[in-house]
Design a protein around this motif. Structure first.
Motif, short mmCIF file in Angstrom:
data_model
loop_
_atom_site.label_atom_id
_atom_site.label_comp_id
_atom_site.label_asym_id
_atom_site.label_seq_id
_atom_site.Cartn_x
_atom_site.Cartn_y
_atom_site.Cartn_z
N MET A 1 0.90 -1.08 0.07
CA MET A 1 -0.14 0.08 0.08
C MET A 1 0.77 1.29 -0.04
SD MET A 1 -2.99 0.71 0.01
CE MET A 1 -4.48 -0.12 0.98
N LYS A 2 1.85 1.18 1.06
CA LYS A 2 2.87 2.35 0.93
C LYS A 2 3.38 2.50 -0.48
CE LYS A 2 4.60 2.84 5.57
NZ LYS A 2 5.77 2.84 6.36
N GLU A 3 3.75 1.56 -1.10
CA GLU A 3 4.58 1.56 -2.52
C GLU A 3 3.46 2.39 -3.50
OE1 GLU A 3 4.35 -1.21 -0.78
OE2 GLU A 3 6.47 -1.56 -0.10
N LEU A 4 2.24 1.80 -3.34
CA LEU A 4 1.32 2.60 -4.41
C LEU A 4 0.96 3.89 -3.85
CD1 LEU A 4 -1.48 -0.33 -4.26
CD2 LEU A 4 0.29 0.34 -6.24
N ALA A 5 0.88 4.33 -2.70
CA ALA A 5 0.78 5.73 -2.62
C ALA A 5 2.00 6.41 -3.03
CB ALA A 5 0.60 5.97 -0.88
N GLY A 6 3.29 6.05 -2.89
CA GLY A 6 4.44 6.48 -3.15
C GLY A 6 4.39 6.65 -4.85
N ASP A 7 4.00 5.92 -5.37
CA ASP A 7 3.54 5.89 -6.78
C ASP A 7 2.71 6.72 -7.40
OD1 ASP A 7 6.11 4.01 -7.07
OD2 ASP A 7 4.62 2.60 -7.73
N GLY A 8 2.17 7.45 -6.41
CA GLY A 8 0.85 8.50 -6.65
C GLY A 8 -0.48 8.07 -6.96
N PRO A 10 -3.71 7.07 -5.21
CA PRO A 10 -4.39 7.60 -4.09
C PRO A 10 -4.88 6.22 -3.10
CG PRO A 10 -5.35 8.91 -5.79
CD PRO A 10 -4.39 7.68 -6.27
N VAL A 11 -4.55 6.61 -1.78
CA VAL A 11 -4.95 5.48 -0.87
C VAL A 11 -6.32 4.99 -0.91
CG1 VAL A 11 -5.27 4.77 1.68
CG2 VAL A 11 -3.08 6.24 0.88
N THR A 12 -7.08 5.97 -1.11
CA THR A 12 -8.61 5.62 -1.44
C THR A 12 -8.88 4.69 -2.55
OG1 THR A 12 -9.28 7.76 -0.35
CG2 THR A 12 -11.14 6.61 -1.77
N VAL A 13 -8.24 4.97 -3.55
CA VAL A 13 -8.43 4.22 -4.79
C VAL A 13 -7.95 2.84 -4.65
CG1 VAL A 13 -7.63 3.73 -7.32
CG2 VAL A 13 -8.44 6.08 -6.35
#
Length: 52
Positions: A1-8, A10-13
């Protein structure tokens, strides 16, 4: 999840796609699970599964 957020992403998505609730994710960020806590949980689960 952190990696996805770091790649732009959104946490919601990310939570919606992964079918996860946001609250536990943010709780985990605030209070991460330690390796010892994880191992204790796994041990308890194994014991429960072995019980008749």
């Amino acid at each position: 999840m952190k990696e996805l957020a770091g790649d732009g992403v959104p946490v919601t998505v990310a939570c919606r796609v992964l079918k996860l609730a946001r609250q536990p994710y943010y709780r985990w960020l605030d209070q991460p699970v330690t390796d010892a806590m994880l191992e204790a949980g796994v041990s308890r689960e194994r014991a429960v599964r072995r019980a008749p």
